[in-house]
Write a protein that holds these residues in place. Structure first.
Motif, short mmCIF file in Angstrom:
data_model
loop_
_atom_site.label_atom_id
_atom_site.label_comp_id
_atom_site.label_asym_id
_atom_site.label_seq_id
_atom_site.Cartn_x
_atom_site.Cartn_y
_atom_site.Cartn_z
N GLU A 293 8.37 9.04 -4.44
CA GLU A 293 9.38 8.37 -3.62
C GLU A 293 9.67 6.94 -4.11
OE1 GLU A 293 5.39 7.63 -1.73
OE2 GLU A 293 6.39 9.39 -2.52
N LEU A 294 8.72 6.33 -4.80
CA LEU A 294 8.94 4.98 -5.33
C LEU A 294 10.00 4.98 -6.44
CD1 LEU A 294 5.32 3.52 -5.63
CD2 LEU A 294 7.11 2.84 -4.02
N LEU A 295 10.19 6.12 -7.06
CA LEU A 295 11.09 6.19 -8.21
C LEU A 295 12.38 6.93 -7.93
CD1 LEU A 295 8.27 7.01 -10.76
CD2 LEU A 295 9.44 4.82 -10.48
N LYS A 296 12.58 7.35 -6.69
CA LYS A 296 13.77 8.16 -6.37
C LYS A 296 15.07 7.37 -6.45
CE LYS A 296 13.43 7.74 -1.29
NZ LYS A 296 14.12 6.52 -1.15
N ASP A 297 15.00 6.04 -6.35
CA ASP A 297 16.21 5.24 -6.37
C ASP A 297 16.62 4.79 -7.77
OD1 ASP A 297 16.55 5.48 -3.64
OD2 ASP A 297 15.37 3.68 -3.21
N GLY A 298 15.94 5.30 -8.78
CA GLY A 298 16.36 4.99 -10.14
C GLY A 298 15.43 4.09 -10.89
N PRO A 299 15.98 3.31 -11.82
CA PRO A 299 15.16 2.54 -12.75
C PRO A 299 14.24 1.53 -12.05
CG PRO A 299 17.51 2.21 -13.18
CD PRO A 299 17.40 3.09 -12.00
N VAL A 300 13.18 1.22 -12.76
CA VAL A 300 12.23 0.21 -12.28
C VAL A 300 12.87 -1.17 -12.44
CG1 VAL A 300 9.94 -0.80 -12.63
CG2 VAL A 300 10.28 1.67 -12.92
N ASP A 301 12.80 -1.95 -11.38
CA ASP A 301 13.33 -3.31 -11.42
C ASP A 301 12.26 -4.26 -10.89
OD1 ASP A 301 13.33 -3.04 -8.64
OD2 ASP A 301 15.50 -2.82 -8.49
N GLN A 302 12.64 -5.50 -10.67
CA GLN A 302 11.67 -6.50 -10.22
C GLN A 302 11.04 -6.16 -8.88
OE1 GLN A 302 13.57 -10.29 -9.77
NE2 GLN A 302 14.87 -9.62 -8.08
N TRP A 303 11.71 -5.37 -8.04
CA TRP A 303 11.18 -5.05 -6.72
C TRP A 303 10.34 -3.78 -6.70
CZ3 TRP A 303 11.02 -9.15 -4.12
CH2 TRP A 303 12.01 -10.11 -4.25
N THR A 304 10.52 -2.92 -7.69
CA THR A 304 9.70 -1.71 -7.73
C THR A 304 8.55 -1.83 -8.74
OG1 THR A 304 11.25 -0.69 -9.29
CG2 THR A 304 11.50 -0.13 -6.95
N LEU A 305 8.59 -2.86 -9.57
CA LEU A 305 7.57 -3.04 -10.61
C LEU A 305 6.16 -3.07 -10.02
CD1 LEU A 305 6.73 -3.60 -13.55
CD2 LEU A 305 7.09 -6.04 -13.06
N LEU A 306 5.92 -3.93 -9.07
CA LEU A 306 4.57 -4.08 -8.51
C LEU A 306 4.10 -2.81 -7.79
CD1 LEU A 306 2.21 -6.07 -8.29
CD2 LEU A 306 3.17 -6.82 -6.11
N PRO A 307 4.89 -2.20 -6.94
CA PRO A 307 4.42 -0.96 -6.30
C PRO A 307 4.12 0.16 -7.31
CG PRO A 307 6.30 -1.81 -5.11
CD PRO A 307 6.17 -2.64 -6.36
N VAL A 308 4.95 0.29 -8.34
CA VAL A 308 4.74 1.32 -9.35
C VAL A 308 3.46 1.04 -10.13
CG1 VAL A 308 5.66 2.19 -11.56
CG2 VAL A 308 7.15 2.03 -9.56
N MET A 309 3.27 -0.19 -10.54
CA MET A 309 2.05 -0.55 -11.27
C MET A 309 0.82 -0.40 -10.39
SD MET A 309 2.93 -1.18 -14.40
CE MET A 309 1.38 -1.83 -15.01
N SER A 310 0.96 -0.70 -9.11
CA SER A 310 -0.16 -0.61 -8.18
C SER A 310 -0.69 0.81 -8.06
CB SER A 310 0.26 -1.14 -6.81
OG SER A 310 -0.79 -1.02 -5.89
N ILE A 311 0.20 1.78 -8.03
CA ILE A 311 -0.20 3.19 -7.93
C ILE A 311 -1.05 3.57 -9.15
CG2 ILE A 311 0.63 5.58 -7.99
CD1 ILE A 311 1.04 4.26 -5.27
N ALA A 312 -0.55 3.25 -10.33
CA ALA A 312 -1.27 3.58 -11.56
C ALA A 312 -2.58 2.78 -11.65
CB ALA A 312 -0.39 3.29 -12.77
N PHE A 313 -2.54 1.53 -11.25
CA PHE A 313 -3.72 0.66 -11.25
C PHE A 313 -4.84 1.28 -10.40
CE2 PHE A 313 -5.88 -2.83 -8.91
CZ PHE A 313 -6.46 -3.52 -9.96
N GLN A 314 -4.51 1.70 -9.19
CA GLN A 314 -5.51 2.29 -8.31
C GLN A 314 -6.09 3.57 -8.91
OE1 GLN A 314 -4.24 2.44 -4.11
NE2 GLN A 314 -2.71 0.92 -4.69
N SER A 315 -5.25 4.38 -9.51
CA SER A 315 -5.72 5.61 -10.14
C SER A 315 -6.69 5.31 -11.28
CB SER A 315 -4.55 6.43 -10.68
OG SER A 315 -3.74 6.89 -9.64
#
Length: 149
Positions: free
Chosen positions: A57-79
């Motif tokens: 759902e974090l990526l459903k709105d399209g490309p990664v930008d300054q507002w989705t960067l941290l949430p996207v990285m956070s998911i991978a970071f936790q994993s």
């Protein structure tokens, strides 16, 4: 149909990975993490793949930008934190997700940064400190075991 879906998914991952690479590359200090064999694109691809699996759902709105960067990285970071603490083998790209995410979380907050993003940055930095302490403890325990054999 399965082939078409697979190709569609791979295409989406590639496009999102490219947007993540571009967003990360804006920070010139990020490039210092990539002096080895692993590229920024490889890390971005791994981050997007993990995020698509964990929180698409974090990526459903399209490309990664300054507002989705941290949430996207956070998911991978936790994993990657979990994988590391479990003692699973990690590729260099997987390992680089941890310091790159920490670097992003350490950046000064802009005045318009929403409170949830500030909280996410704080959680990332806290988790990093806990992970670092746990890894140090594991290394020390391993050294002590080697001395007593």
């Amino acid at each position: 149909m399965t082939l078409i879906r697979t190709l569609s998914t791979k295409w989406a991952v590639a496009e999102l990975s490219e947007s993540l690479s571009k967003e990360l590359a804006k920070d010139m200090q990020i490039h210092r993490y990539f002096s080895g064999a692993t590229t920024l694109d490889q890390v971005a691809d791994k981050v997007i793949t993990l995020t698509m699996a964990e929180a698409p759902e974090l990526l459903k709105d399209g490309p990664v930008d300054q507002w989705t960067l941290l949430p996207v990285m956070s998911i991978a970071f936790q994993s990657m934190i979990v994988k590391s603490l479990q003692g699973d083998a990690m590729s260099q790209a997987e390992h680089l997700i941890i310091p790159v995410t920490r670097h992003i979380a350490q950046q000064p907050d802009s005045d318009d940064l929403p409170a949830p993003y500030r909280a996410m940055k704080s959680r990332i930095l806290t988790l990093y400190q806990q992970w670092d302490a746990a890894k140090t403890e594991q290394r020390n325990a391993s050294r002590n075991m080697m001395r007593h054999q």
